[in-house]
Design a protein around this motif. Structure first.
Motif, PDB file in Angstrom:
ATOM      1  N   ILE A 181      22.350 -63.958  27.536  1.00 17.75           N
ATOM      2  CA  ILE A 181      21.291 -64.455  26.654  1.00 17.75           C
ATOM      3  C   ILE A 181      21.916 -65.003  25.385  1.00 17.75           C
ATOM      4  O   ILE A 181      22.823 -64.386  24.803  1.00 17.75           O
ATOM      5  N   SER A 182      21.449 -66.127  24.944  1.00 17.96           N
ATOM      6  CA  SER A 182      21.944 -66.733  23.708  1.00 17.96           C
ATOM      7  C   SER A 182      21.353 -66.017  22.489  1.00 17.96           C
ATOM      8  O   SER A 182      20.137 -65.904  22.358  1.00 17.96           O
ATOM      9  N   CYS A 184      20.984 -62.847  21.506  1.00 21.46           N
ATOM     10  CA  CYS A 184      19.945 -61.913  21.970  1.00 21.46           C
ATOM     11  C   CYS A 184      19.273 -61.164  20.823  1.00 21.46           C
ATOM     12  O   CYS A 184      18.048 -61.177  20.701  1.00 21.46           O
ATOM     13  N   ALA A 187      17.291 -63.390  18.419  1.00 21.89           N
ATOM     14  CA  ALA A 187      16.113 -64.043  19.000  1.00 21.89           C
ATOM     15  C   ALA A 187      15.017 -63.064  19.395  1.00 21.89           C
ATOM     16  O   ALA A 187      13.907 -63.483  19.727  1.00 21.89           O
ATOM     17  N   MET A 188      15.305 -61.776  19.360  1.00 21.65           N
ATOM     18  CA  MET A 188      14.345 -60.795  19.880  1.00 21.65           C
ATOM     19  C   MET A 188      13.052 -60.795  19.055  1.00 21.65           C
ATOM     20  O   MET A 188      13.071 -60.668  17.836  1.00 21.65           O
ATOM     21  N   ASN A 230      11.035 -62.071  14.080  1.00 22.76           N
ATOM     22  CA  ASN A 230      12.113 -62.570  14.934  1.00 22.76           C
ATOM     23  C   ASN A 230      13.425 -61.882  14.539  1.00 22.76           C
ATOM     24  O   ASN A 230      13.847 -61.923  13.393  1.00 22.76           O
ATOM     25  N   LEU A 247      14.982 -55.334  27.049  1.00 21.56           N
ATOM     26  CA  LEU A 247      15.737 -55.861  28.188  1.00 21.56           C
ATOM     27  C   LEU A 247      15.368 -55.126  29.480  1.00 21.56           C
ATOM     28  O   LEU A 247      15.392 -55.716  30.566  1.00 21.56           O
ATOM     29  N   ASP A 273      22.900 -57.834  27.282  1.00 24.04           N
ATOM     30  CA  ASP A 273      22.340 -59.151  27.583  1.00 24.04           C
ATOM     31  C   ASP A 273      23.233 -59.960  28.508  1.00 24.04           C
ATOM     32  O   ASP A 273      23.061 -61.172  28.636  1.00 24.04           O
ATOM     33  N   LEU A 296      12.793 -64.665  31.081  1.00 20.14           N
ATOM     34  CA  LEU A 296      13.240 -64.431  29.705  1.00 20.14           C
ATOM     35  C   LEU A 296      12.502 -65.312  28.699  1.00 20.14           C
ATOM     36  O   LEU A 296      12.291 -64.916  27.553  1.00 20.14           O
ATOM     37  N   PHE A 301      13.508 -65.486  24.852  1.00 15.70           N
ATOM     38  CA  PHE A 301      14.949 -65.591  25.081  1.00 15.70           C
ATOM     39  C   PHE A 301      15.281 -66.841  25.882  1.00 15.70           C
ATOM     40  O   PHE A 301      14.447 -67.369  26.619  1.00 15.70           O
ATOM     41  N   LYS A 302      16.527 -67.268  25.781  1.00 19.00           N
ATOM     42  CA  LYS A 302      17.021 -68.312  26.689  1.00 19.00           C
ATOM     43  C   LYS A 302      18.471 -68.007  27.036  1.00 19.00           C
ATOM     44  O   LYS A 302      19.204 -67.376  26.254  1.00 19.00           O
TER      45      LYS A 302
END
Length: 511
Positions: A181-182, A184, A187-188, A230, A247, A273, A296, A301-302
């Motif tokens: 995940i980029s 993680c 971005a959560m 975020n 996750l 991640d 995701l 997420f991405k």
């Protein structure tokens, strides 16, 4: 004829595992686990920093305390409730924020999730996350039952559960896909914590119910981040555990998506991640990857497309490339400078890698017994500073090597000149607070007298440096409990030698 007595063999006790999952702990054990130094601060600091006494003092005051509406409003108005150390990631312009959460907010969150009924809810939810048999989470925090630190046991668990298990799975699968995940933690989406704990429909229906456990955790994290929804702080085992909630919920969504896609023969190993997808064909593997990516997205997420990798050599793909390269390379040389250059060249190809850390640990052990300055001393200093510059994760080890090299210089003035040059080298990149912390340790008792700008360095120098903003706390006794001076173990600091011992920076023995 007399019958011969047969001696019964004593049953041998099965040896205890060297660690146990945090989910095997009782509520009170979990509270004690999260309220210790290594859980509050899961990155390496010099040995004279210690959070145990401060956390215990705050825990006593927080018991029975409830953050008032005014306090919650006020803490969300300050930028510096947490203390952030910006660690440079690449020797250029990328950095990672490491946060020391405000002790009151951190301890209050620990108390909330380890209330017996809340802890029971969390354990039951994680049991649900574990139900998909083909998706295995390998990254839950562990408590050491050996002499090793929790962090060392966590690394051993990664090696056994991820690398070794991956090699075993090469017997059953033909394809291995790596994905992660980029950003993680950054971005959560904090509201997704309540989705994870209670399911999304219930959390949505009760989004204003502040007694709901998921909403409590969500709100406490927002308190640490100016009310933002975020991102969660990085730098503690507690936040690693909270990330596992989200996750783990994602694992359920992914499993459902893969079932709907009709794929049955696969295995996924997840460590935080990072995903390792085992499949029979590239087509199946890519279909699973699509299911993960789409699941995701619903959580904000991405996947990091630059790090996605497909291997048809499952055994080769199971072992990290940096480790394979180091294992196959010439790892040492009789000449100290050539040896360090071999390490530096490996680091340029694989910056911040685990194999680079191992190589530096071996070099530190090699030079630890030196009593005379080698002819190439100044060159060694330049090379080790360059490694630290390009691989900031190595700074505890590289600064330990530097401390040894500094000890071989002839005068205090020479040492000061070297340290000034190192600092100048790092002036070209932003956010070097973590380097300063370890450079300060490397120059401890050296008499070089450098002044550092990182607040933790100022605190270690004896300055009354505020680490966290306490202005929002209405209780004087609670504010007094957050005394940053408690962080510095003065007796320990005085006893530490000028040269950093390998045991200060190494989790494992290196031979």
């Amino acid at each position: 004829m007399a019958t011969k007595k047969v001696k019964k063999k004593k049953a041998t006790k099965a040896s205890k595992p060297s660690s146990r999952s945090v989910l095997d702990l009782t509520a009170s054990e979990a509270r004690a686990f999260f309220l210790k130094h290594d859980s509050y601060c899961n990155f390496d600091l010099p040995a004279y920093f210690g959070f145990d006494s401060l956390l215990q003092a705050v825990s006593k005051e927080v018991a029975g305390w409830t953050c008032s509406k005014a306090e919650r409003r006020d803490v969300r108005d300050v930028d510096d409730a947490n203390h952030t150390i910006l660690s440079n990631k690449d020797g250029r312009f990328a950095w990672r924020p490491i946060e020391l959460c405000h002790p009151v907010l951190y301890v209050d969150l620990v108390h909330q999730i380890t209330e017996p009924s809340n802890w029971d809810t969390i354990k039951k939810r994680f049991a649900k996350f574990a139900k998909p048999s083909r998706i295995a989470c390998m990254s839950l925090p562990v408590q050491s039952r050996s002499k090793k630190r929790d962090k060392a046991e966590q690394i051993l668990k990664w090696w056994q559960a991820i690398e070794q298990r991956s090699i075993e799975l090469s017997l059953d699968y033909n394809v291995l896909i790596h994905a992660d995940i980029s950003d993680c933690y950054g971005a959560m989406y904090t509201h997704s914590i309540a989705w994870a704990v209670h399911t999304k429909p219930i959390a949505k229906q009760k989004r204003r119910d502040l007694s709901l456990l998921g909403n409590i955790v969500d709100n406490r994290i927002q308190d640490m981040r100016r009310g933002q929804t975020n991102g969660i702080p990085q730098g503690s085992v507690l936040m690693d555990f909270i990330a596992e909630m989200v996750l783990g919920y994602a694992d359920l969504l992914i499993d459902k998506a893969i079932q709907q896609a009709g794929i049955v023969d696969f295995q996924i190993l997840r460590y935080r991640d990072d995903y390792r997808i085992f499949a029979q064909s590239v087509v199946d593997g890519e279909a699973i990857l699509k299911c993960i990516a789409e699941s995701l997205v619903d959580l904000g997420f991405k996947l990091n497309t630059q790090k996605t990798k497909i291997d048809t050599d499952v055994i080769g793909g199971s072992i990290k490339e940096d480790k394979q390269t180091w294992n196959a390379s010439i790892k040492s040389d009789a000449n100290l400078e050539k040896h360090l250059l071999l390490i530096r060249n490996h680091g340029m190809r694989f910056p911040n890698s685990g194999s680079l850390q191992t190589a530096l640990a071996g070099y530190l052990n090699r030079i630890n017994a030196l009593t005379d300055a080698p002819y190439c001393l100044q060159a060694l200093i330049s090379i080790v500073a360059d490694i630290a510059f390009h691989s900031p994760k190595t700074q505890p080890s590289t600064m330990a090597i530097l401390s040894k090299l500094l000890s071989l210089l002839g005068s205090t003035q020479e040492k000061k000149s070297v340290v000034d040059r190192v600092l100048r080298k790092f002036e070209s990149v932003p956010n070097t607070g973590y380097l300063e912390i370890w450079l300060q340790r490397a120059t401890l008792h050296s008499g070089t007298g450098q002044a550092y700008t990182e607040p933790l360095c100022k605190l270690a120098d004896g300055d009354a440096e505020p680490i966290w903003n306490n202005a929002w706390i209405s209780s004087p006794t609670l504010a007094n409990a957050v005394d940053a001076k408690k962080l510095i173990k003065e007796a320990k600091k005085k006893k530490l030698p000028p040269v950093i011992d390998p045991s200060e920076v190494q989790l494992f023995d290196v031979y």
